[in-house]
Design an enzyme around this catalytic site. Sequence first.
Site, PDB file in Angstrom:
ATOM      1  CE1 TYR A 247      -4.185  -2.081   5.003  1.00  0.00           C
ATOM      2  CE2 TYR A 247      -3.265   0.061   4.437  1.00  0.00           C
ATOM      3  CZ  TYR A 247      -3.782  -1.162   4.052  1.00  0.00           C
ATOM      4  OH  TYR A 247      -3.880  -1.470   2.716  1.00  0.00           O
TER       5      TYR A 247
ATOM      6  CB  SER B 202      -0.861  -0.016   1.272  1.00  0.00           C
ATOM      7  OG  SER B 202      -1.498   1.231   1.469  1.00  0.00           O
TER       8      SER B 202
HETATM    9  N1  LIG Z   1      -8.794  -0.787  -1.049  1.00  0.00           N
HETATM   10  C1  LIG Z   1      -7.805   0.020  -0.717  1.00  0.00           C
HETATM   11  O1  LIG Z   1      -8.011   1.226  -0.453  1.00  0.00           O
HETATM   12  C2  LIG Z   1      -6.402  -0.498  -0.715  1.00  0.00           C
HETATM   13  C3  LIG Z   1      -5.334   0.422  -0.810  1.00  0.00           C
HETATM   14  C4  LIG Z   1      -4.039  -0.053  -0.774  1.00  0.00           C
HETATM   15  C5  LIG Z   1      -3.793  -1.402  -0.625  1.00  0.00           C
HETATM   16  N2  LIG Z   1      -4.843  -2.271  -0.526  1.00  0.00           N
HETATM   17  C6  LIG Z   1      -4.522  -3.682  -0.317  1.00  0.00           C
HETATM   18  O2  LIG Z   1      -5.107  -4.454  -1.363  1.00  0.00           O
HETATM   19  C7  LIG Z   1      -5.425  -5.764  -0.879  1.00  0.00           C
HETATM   20  C8  LIG Z   1      -6.876  -6.110  -1.229  1.00  0.00           C
HETATM   21  O3  LIG Z   1      -7.711  -5.175  -0.566  1.00  0.00           O
HETATM   22  P1  LIG Z   1      -9.249  -4.938  -0.945  1.00  0.00           P
HETATM   23  O4  LIG Z   1      -9.458  -3.483  -0.909  1.00  0.00           O
HETATM   24  O5  LIG Z   1      -9.617  -5.718  -2.159  1.00  0.00           O
HETATM   25  O6  LIG Z   1      -9.951  -5.589   0.346  1.00  0.00           O
HETATM   26  P2  LIG Z   1     -11.399  -6.244   0.529  1.00  0.00           P
HETATM   27  O7  LIG Z   1     -12.305  -5.830  -0.573  1.00  0.00           O
HETATM   28  O8  LIG Z   1     -11.811  -5.953   1.926  1.00  0.00           O
HETATM   29  O9  LIG Z   1     -11.111  -7.813   0.372  1.00  0.00           O
HETATM   30  C9  LIG Z   1     -10.394  -8.521   1.347  1.00  0.00           C
HETATM   31  C10 LIG Z   1     -10.250  -9.971   0.889  1.00  0.00           C
HETATM   32  O10 LIG Z   1      -9.475 -10.666   1.870  1.00  0.00           O
HETATM   33  C11 LIG Z   1     -10.213 -11.823   2.317  1.00  0.00           C
HETATM   34  N3  LIG Z   1      -9.918 -12.046   3.740  1.00  0.00           N
HETATM   35  C12 LIG Z   1     -10.177 -11.223   4.783  1.00  0.00           C
HETATM   36  N4  LIG Z   1      -9.787 -11.778   5.933  1.00  0.00           N
HETATM   37  C13 LIG Z   1      -9.253 -12.990   5.627  1.00  0.00           C
HETATM   38  C14 LIG Z   1      -8.695 -14.045   6.380  1.00  0.00           C
HETATM   39  N5  LIG Z   1      -8.572 -13.973   7.726  1.00  0.00           N
HETATM   40  N6  LIG Z   1      -8.251 -15.151   5.737  1.00  0.00           N
HETATM   41  C15 LIG Z   1      -8.372 -15.245   4.383  1.00  0.00           C
HETATM   42  N7  LIG Z   1      -8.882 -14.277   3.616  1.00  0.00           N
HETATM   43  C16 LIG Z   1      -9.333 -13.164   4.222  1.00  0.00           C
HETATM   44  C17 LIG Z   1     -11.681 -11.451   2.079  1.00  0.00           C
HETATM   45  O11 LIG Z   1     -12.525 -12.583   1.920  1.00  0.00           O
HETATM   46  P3  LIG Z   1     -13.257 -13.314   3.178  1.00  0.00           P
HETATM   47  O12 LIG Z   1     -13.805 -12.225   4.041  1.00  0.00           O
HETATM   48  O13 LIG Z   1     -14.279 -14.205   2.567  1.00  0.00           O
HETATM   49  O14 LIG Z   1     -12.194 -14.105   3.846  1.00  0.00           O
HETATM   50  C18 LIG Z   1     -11.562 -10.719   0.753  1.00  0.00           C
HETATM   51  O15 LIG Z   1     -11.487 -11.643  -0.297  1.00  0.00           O
HETATM   52  C19 LIG Z   1      -5.143  -5.741   0.637  1.00  0.00           C
HETATM   53  O16 LIG Z   1      -3.882  -6.296   0.883  1.00  0.00           O
HETATM   54  C20 LIG Z   1      -5.137  -4.261   0.953  1.00  0.00           C
HETATM   55  O17 LIG Z   1      -4.360  -3.961   2.077  1.00  0.00           O
HETATM   56  C21 LIG Z   1      -6.118  -1.854  -0.577  1.00  0.00           C
END
Ligand SMILES: NC(=O)c1ccc[n+]([C@@H]2O[C@H](COP(=O)([O-])OP(=O)(O)OC[C@H]3O[C@@H](n4cnc5c(N)ncnc54)[C@H](OP(=O)(O)O)[C@@H]3O)[C@@H](O)[C@H]2O)c1
Length: 289
Positions: free
Chosen positions: A155, A142
Amino acid sequence: MNSAIAANHQLAGKRVLLTGATGGIGRAVARRLAAAGASVLFVARQPAELLLLSQQLPGTHSCFSADLTATEELKALADFVKATGGIDVLINNAGTSQFALTAEQDYAAQMSLNLLAPMQLCQLLLPELSQRTAATIVNIGSAFGSIGYPGFSGYCASKFGLRGFTEALKREVSSKALRVLYFAPRATQTAINSAAVVAMNQELGNAMDKPDDVAAELMQQLQTGQSRWYIGWPEKFFVRLNALLPELVDRAIGGKRAVIRTYAAGSTDSVQIQNNLSNSAEKITATRS
Ligand SMILES: NC(=O)c1ccc[n+]([C@@H]2O[C@H](COP(=O)([O-])OP(=O)(O)OC[C@H]3O[C@@H](n4cnc5c(N)ncnc54)[C@H](OP(=O)(O)O)[C@@H]3O)[C@@H](O)[C@H]2O)c1
Protein backbone atom coordinates in the site's frame (compact mmCIF):
# COMPACT_ATOMS: atom_id res chain seq x y z
CA MET A 1 -9.49 39.10 -20.42
CA ASN A 2 -7.26 36.04 -20.10
CA SER A 3 -9.63 33.03 -19.92
CA ALA A 4 -7.23 31.21 -17.55
CA ILE A 5 -7.56 34.02 -15.00
CA ALA A 6 -11.35 33.78 -15.27
CA ALA A 7 -11.36 30.01 -14.63
CA ASN A 8 -14.36 29.11 -12.48
CA HIS A 9 -13.62 26.09 -10.34
CA GLN A 10 -16.95 26.09 -8.47
CA LEU A 11 -18.65 22.68 -8.50
CA ALA A 12 -22.22 23.77 -9.32
CA GLY A 13 -23.16 22.58 -12.80
CA LYS A 14 -19.83 20.77 -13.29
CA ARG A 15 -19.44 17.14 -14.34
CA VAL A 16 -17.31 15.06 -11.98
CA LEU A 17 -15.96 11.54 -12.50
CA LEU A 18 -15.61 9.84 -9.10
CA THR A 19 -13.98 6.40 -8.94
CA GLY A 20 -14.56 4.20 -5.90
CA ALA A 21 -17.90 6.00 -5.55
CA THR A 22 -19.56 3.18 -3.60
CA GLY A 23 -16.87 2.92 -0.91
CA GLY A 24 -16.78 4.60 2.48
CA ILE A 25 -15.04 7.82 1.43
CA GLY A 26 -16.54 7.68 -2.08
CA ARG A 27 -20.14 7.74 -0.81
CA ALA A 28 -19.43 10.64 1.52
CA VAL A 29 -17.77 12.58 -1.31
CA ALA A 30 -20.65 11.69 -3.67
CA ARG A 31 -23.19 13.14 -1.21
CA ARG A 32 -21.24 16.39 -0.88
CA LEU A 33 -20.69 16.72 -4.65
CA ALA A 34 -24.41 16.22 -5.29
CA ALA A 35 -25.27 18.75 -2.58
CA ALA A 36 -22.90 21.24 -4.23
CA GLY A 37 -24.84 20.91 -7.50
CA ALA A 38 -22.34 18.78 -9.43
CA SER A 39 -23.44 16.09 -11.86
CA VAL A 40 -21.47 12.99 -10.98
CA LEU A 41 -20.37 9.99 -13.02
CA PHE A 42 -20.07 7.24 -10.42
CA VAL A 43 -17.55 4.46 -11.11
CA ALA A 44 -16.98 1.14 -9.30
CA ARG A 45 -17.38 -2.54 -10.17
CA GLN A 46 -20.84 -3.35 -8.73
CA PRO A 47 -23.58 -1.96 -11.06
CA ALA A 48 -26.42 -2.43 -8.56
CA GLU A 49 -24.57 -0.46 -5.88
CA LEU A 50 -23.85 2.32 -8.37
CA LEU A 51 -27.46 2.57 -9.48
CA LEU A 52 -28.73 2.67 -5.90
CA LEU A 53 -26.26 5.43 -5.03
CA SER A 54 -27.24 7.56 -8.03
CA GLN A 55 -30.95 7.16 -7.20
CA GLN A 56 -30.45 8.18 -3.57
CA LEU A 57 -28.84 11.54 -4.36
CA PRO A 58 -30.41 14.81 -5.55
CA GLY A 59 -29.55 15.93 -9.08
CA THR A 60 -28.76 14.18 -12.36
CA HIS A 61 -26.02 11.58 -12.22
CA SER A 62 -24.77 8.62 -14.22
CA CYS A 63 -22.97 5.37 -13.53
CA PHE A 64 -20.30 3.31 -15.23
CA SER A 65 -19.34 -0.10 -13.96
CA ALA A 66 -15.67 -0.98 -14.57
CA ASP A 67 -12.81 -2.93 -13.10
CA LEU A 68 -10.15 -0.23 -13.20
CA THR A 69 -7.35 -2.79 -13.10
CA ALA A 70 -8.34 -3.94 -16.61
CA THR A 71 -6.84 -1.66 -19.29
CA GLU A 72 -9.67 -2.28 -21.78
CA GLU A 73 -12.26 -1.28 -19.14
CA LEU A 74 -10.31 1.93 -18.42
CA LYS A 75 -10.37 2.69 -22.15
CA ALA A 76 -14.10 1.96 -22.31
CA LEU A 77 -14.65 4.37 -19.43
CA ALA A 78 -12.62 7.09 -21.19
CA ASP A 79 -14.61 6.51 -24.41
CA PHE A 80 -17.85 6.79 -22.45
CA VAL A 81 -16.70 10.09 -20.92
CA LYS A 82 -15.83 11.50 -24.35
CA ALA A 83 -19.10 10.30 -25.89
CA THR A 84 -21.19 11.87 -23.12
CA GLY A 85 -19.84 15.40 -23.13
CA GLY A 86 -16.64 15.11 -21.11
CA ILE A 87 -15.85 15.95 -17.51
CA ASP A 88 -14.57 18.96 -15.58
CA VAL A 89 -13.23 17.11 -12.53
CA LEU A 90 -11.56 13.71 -12.21
CA ILE A 91 -11.34 12.24 -8.70
CA ASN A 92 -9.18 9.11 -8.62
CA ASN A 93 -10.46 7.66 -5.35
CA ALA A 94 -10.82 3.86 -5.87
CA GLY A 95 -8.30 1.99 -3.80
CA THR A 96 -7.44 -1.20 -2.01
CA SER A 97 -5.18 -2.00 0.93
CA GLN A 98 -3.68 -5.11 2.43
CA PHE A 99 -2.36 -5.29 5.99
CA ALA A 100 0.09 -8.19 6.05
CA LEU A 101 3.74 -8.98 6.48
CA THR A 102 5.86 -8.70 3.34
CA ALA A 103 5.94 -12.44 2.57
CA GLU A 104 2.15 -12.46 2.26
CA GLN A 105 1.58 -9.24 0.33
CA ASP A 106 -0.25 -9.20 -3.02
CA TYR A 107 1.74 -6.35 -4.56
CA ALA A 108 0.24 -6.59 -8.05
CA ALA A 109 -3.32 -5.98 -6.86
CA GLN A 110 -2.39 -2.87 -4.89
CA MET A 111 -0.07 -1.36 -7.50
CA SER A 112 -2.56 -2.01 -10.26
CA LEU A 113 -5.57 -0.29 -8.64
CA ASN A 114 -3.88 2.35 -6.47
CA LEU A 115 -1.16 3.48 -8.88
CA LEU A 116 -1.44 2.25 -12.45
CA ALA A 117 -5.20 2.84 -12.82
CA PRO A 118 -5.14 6.54 -11.77
CA MET A 119 -2.01 7.14 -13.88
CA GLN A 120 -3.66 5.63 -16.95
CA LEU A 121 -6.98 7.39 -16.35
CA CYS A 122 -5.16 10.73 -16.12
CA GLN A 123 -3.33 9.89 -19.35
CA LEU A 124 -6.53 8.89 -21.17
CA LEU A 125 -8.54 11.92 -20.01
CA LEU A 126 -5.86 14.62 -20.07
CA PRO A 127 -6.54 15.71 -23.69
CA GLU A 128 -10.21 16.13 -22.79
CA LEU A 129 -9.54 17.91 -19.46
CA SER A 130 -6.98 20.23 -21.08
CA GLN A 131 -9.66 21.68 -23.35
CA ARG A 132 -11.83 22.84 -20.45
CA THR A 133 -11.72 26.40 -19.18
CA ALA A 134 -11.64 25.08 -15.59
CA ALA A 135 -10.67 21.49 -14.86
CA THR A 136 -9.30 19.61 -11.85
CA ILE A 137 -7.62 16.27 -11.28
CA VAL A 138 -7.54 15.04 -7.66
CA ASN A 139 -5.61 11.91 -6.79
CA ILE A 140 -6.54 10.41 -3.43
CA GLY A 141 -3.36 9.36 -1.69
CA SER A 142 -2.76 8.66 1.97
CA ALA A 143 -0.59 9.60 4.94
CA PHE A 144 1.03 6.25 4.04
CA GLY A 145 2.04 7.87 0.74
CA SER A 146 4.60 9.83 2.77
CA ILE A 147 5.36 7.55 5.72
CA GLY A 148 6.45 3.93 5.22
CA TYR A 149 4.59 1.81 7.78
CA PRO A 150 5.18 -1.83 8.77
CA GLY A 151 2.50 -4.24 7.49
CA PHE A 152 1.59 -1.92 4.58
CA SER A 153 4.58 -2.30 2.25
CA GLY A 154 2.45 -2.76 -0.89
CA TYR A 155 0.00 0.00 0.00
CA CYS A 156 2.78 2.44 0.95
CA ALA A 157 4.64 1.72 -2.29
CA SER A 158 1.51 2.38 -4.33
CA LYS A 159 0.65 5.63 -2.53
CA PHE A 160 4.26 6.91 -2.53
CA GLY A 161 4.12 6.28 -6.29
CA LEU A 162 0.82 8.10 -6.65
CA ARG A 163 2.19 11.12 -4.77
CA GLY A 164 5.25 11.19 -7.05
CA PHE A 165 3.13 10.83 -10.17
CA THR A 166 0.78 13.61 -9.06
CA GLU A 167 3.67 15.97 -8.31
CA ALA A 168 5.30 15.31 -11.68
CA LEU A 169 2.00 15.70 -13.54
CA LYS A 170 1.24 18.94 -11.69
CA ARG A 171 4.66 20.35 -12.59
CA GLU A 172 4.18 19.26 -16.22
CA VAL A 173 0.64 20.39 -17.05
CA SER A 174 -1.00 22.49 -14.34
CA SER A 175 -2.23 26.00 -15.01
CA LYS A 176 -4.99 28.26 -13.68
CA ALA A 177 -7.35 26.36 -15.96
CA LEU A 178 -6.11 22.85 -15.06
CA ARG A 179 -5.37 22.06 -11.42
CA VAL A 180 -3.64 18.84 -10.32
CA LEU A 181 -4.20 18.11 -6.62
CA TYR A 182 -3.07 15.46 -4.14
CA PHE A 183 -5.31 14.65 -1.16
CA ALA A 184 -4.03 12.49 1.70
CA PRO A 185 -6.41 11.18 4.35
CA ARG A 186 -5.14 9.35 7.43
CA ALA A 187 -6.87 6.20 8.73
CA THR A 188 -10.61 6.48 8.12
CA GLN A 189 -13.55 4.32 9.26
CA THR A 190 -14.29 2.38 6.07
CA ALA A 191 -14.30 -1.21 4.84
CA ILE A 192 -10.80 -0.84 3.37
CA ASN A 193 -9.47 -1.44 6.90
CA SER A 194 -9.73 -5.00 8.21
CA ALA A 195 -10.65 -5.82 11.81
CA ALA A 196 -6.94 -6.30 12.53
CA VAL A 197 -6.15 -2.75 11.35
CA VAL A 198 -8.93 -1.31 13.50
CA ALA A 199 -7.76 -3.30 16.56
CA MET A 200 -4.14 -2.25 16.00
CA ASN A 201 -5.13 1.41 15.63
CA GLN A 202 -7.12 1.18 18.86
CA GLU A 203 -4.21 -0.36 20.75
CA LEU A 204 -1.71 2.20 19.38
CA GLY A 205 -4.08 5.14 19.87
CA ASN A 206 -4.15 5.99 16.13
CA ALA A 207 -7.19 8.14 15.30
CA MET A 208 -9.62 6.95 12.61
CA ASP A 209 -11.65 9.71 10.96
CA LYS A 210 -15.28 9.59 9.86
CA PRO A 211 -15.68 9.44 6.06
CA ASP A 212 -17.88 12.54 6.04
CA ASP A 213 -15.19 14.58 7.80
CA VAL A 214 -12.72 13.43 5.13
CA ALA A 215 -15.19 14.40 2.39
CA ALA A 216 -15.62 17.85 3.97
CA GLU A 217 -11.85 18.38 3.80
CA LEU A 218 -11.79 17.31 0.15
CA MET A 219 -14.50 19.88 -0.60
CA GLN A 220 -12.32 22.53 1.06
CA GLN A 221 -9.37 21.51 -1.09
CA LEU A 222 -11.50 21.69 -4.24
CA GLN A 223 -12.67 25.15 -3.19
CA THR A 224 -9.20 26.53 -2.39
CA GLY A 225 -7.22 24.64 -5.02
CA GLN A 226 -4.40 23.92 -2.52
CA SER A 227 -2.07 21.46 -4.27
CA ARG A 228 -1.32 19.12 -1.36
CA TRP A 229 -3.79 18.41 1.43
CA TYR A 230 -3.04 16.24 4.46
CA ILE A 231 -5.53 15.40 7.21
CA GLY A 232 -4.99 15.26 10.96
CA TRP A 233 -2.44 15.74 13.70
CA PRO A 234 0.04 14.20 14.44
CA GLU A 235 0.06 12.73 10.88
CA LYS A 236 0.70 16.13 9.21
CA PHE A 237 3.66 16.64 11.52
CA PHE A 238 5.06 13.12 10.90
CA VAL A 239 4.76 13.59 7.12
CA ARG A 240 7.06 16.62 7.36
CA LEU A 241 9.36 15.07 9.94
CA ASN A 242 9.72 11.91 7.81
CA ALA A 243 10.74 14.06 4.82
CA LEU A 244 13.38 15.94 6.82
CA LEU A 245 14.60 13.53 9.50
CA PRO A 246 13.40 10.02 8.62
CA GLU A 247 15.65 8.37 11.21
CA LEU A 248 13.57 10.00 13.97
CA VAL A 249 10.43 8.42 12.51
CA ASP A 250 12.32 5.09 12.16
CA ARG A 251 12.79 5.22 15.91
CA ALA A 252 9.21 6.29 16.72
CA ILE A 253 7.70 3.51 14.58
CA GLY A 254 10.40 1.03 15.63
CA GLY A 255 9.10 1.28 19.20
CA LYS A 256 5.71 0.03 17.99
CA ARG A 257 6.97 -2.64 15.59
CA ALA A 258 6.33 -5.66 17.81
CA VAL A 259 2.66 -4.70 18.25
CA ILE A 260 2.21 -3.94 14.53
CA ARG A 261 3.84 -7.22 13.47
CA THR A 262 1.61 -9.21 15.81
CA TYR A 263 -1.54 -7.74 14.27
CA ALA A 264 -0.19 -8.01 10.70
CA ALA A 265 0.76 -11.67 11.16
CA GLY A 266 -2.71 -12.58 12.45
CA SER A 267 -4.66 -10.28 10.17
CA THR A 268 -7.60 -11.53 8.12
CA ASP A 269 -5.90 -9.88 5.13
CA SER A 270 -2.98 -12.30 5.58
CA VAL A 271 -5.30 -15.25 6.03
CA GLN A 272 -7.25 -14.23 2.90
CA ILE A 273 -4.09 -13.96 0.84
CA GLN A 274 -2.82 -17.28 2.18
CA ASN A 275 -6.13 -18.87 1.12
CA ASN A 276 -5.86 -17.25 -2.32
CA LEU A 277 -2.30 -18.50 -2.70
CA SER A 278 -3.18 -22.03 -1.66
CA ASN A 279 -6.23 -21.99 -3.99
CA SER A 280 -3.96 -20.90 -6.84
CA ALA A 281 -1.47 -23.60 -5.91
CA GLU A 282 -4.30 -26.16 -5.95
CA LYS A 283 -5.40 -24.92 -9.39
CA ILE A 284 -1.86 -25.13 -10.74
CA THR A 285 -1.45 -28.62 -9.26
CA ALA A 286 -4.79 -29.68 -10.73
CA THR A 287 -3.88 -28.30 -14.17
CA ARG A 288 -0.53 -30.06 -14.18
CA SER A 289 -1.74 -33.48 -13.01
N1 LIG B 1 -10.05 4.38 4.71
C1 LIG B 1 -8.81 4.71 5.00
O1 LIG B 1 -8.30 4.42 6.11
C2 LIG B 1 -8.01 5.51 4.02
C3 LIG B 1 -6.89 6.24 4.48
C4 LIG B 1 -6.13 6.94 3.57
C5 LIG B 1 -6.45 6.92 2.23
N2 LIG B 1 -7.53 6.20 1.81
C6 LIG B 1 -7.78 6.16 0.37
O2 LIG B 1 -9.10 6.65 0.11
C7 LIG B 1 -9.63 6.02 -1.06
C8 LIG B 1 -11.02 5.45 -0.77
O3 LIG B 1 -10.87 4.46 0.24
P1 LIG B 1 -12.09 3.88 1.10
O4 LIG B 1 -11.61 3.78 2.48
O5 LIG B 1 -13.35 4.63 0.79
O6 LIG B 1 -12.18 2.40 0.48
P2 LIG B 1 -13.42 1.39 0.37
O7 LIG B 1 -14.49 1.77 1.32
O8 LIG B 1 -12.84 0.02 0.48
O9 LIG B 1 -13.96 1.63 -1.12
C9 LIG B 1 -13.22 1.23 -2.23
C10 LIG B 1 -13.97 1.63 -3.50
O10 LIG B 1 -13.18 1.26 -4.63
C11 LIG B 1 -13.97 0.43 -5.50
N3 LIG B 1 -13.08 -0.57 -6.13
C12 LIG B 1 -12.36 -1.54 -5.52
N4 LIG B 1 -11.69 -2.26 -6.42
C13 LIG B 1 -11.98 -1.75 -7.64
C14 LIG B 1 -11.62 -2.07 -8.97
N5 LIG B 1 -10.78 -3.09 -9.24
N6 LIG B 1 -12.12 -1.33 -9.99
C15 LIG B 1 -12.97 -0.30 -9.73
N7 LIG B 1 -13.34 0.06 -8.49
C16 LIG B 1 -12.87 -0.66 -7.46
C17 LIG B 1 -15.00 -0.22 -4.58
O11 LIG B 1 -16.19 -0.62 -5.26
P3 LIG B 1 -16.35 -2.10 -5.93
O12 LIG B 1 -15.82 -3.08 -4.94
O13 LIG B 1 -17.80 -2.22 -6.23
O14 LIG B 1 -15.56 -2.05 -7.18
C18 LIG B 1 -15.32 0.95 -3.66
O15 LIG B 1 -16.22 1.82 -4.29
C19 LIG B 1 -8.60 4.95 -1.48
O16 LIG B 1 -7.78 5.47 -2.50
C20 LIG B 1 -7.79 4.75 -0.21
O17 LIG B 1 -6.49 4.30 -0.48
C21 LIG B 1 -8.30 5.51 2.66
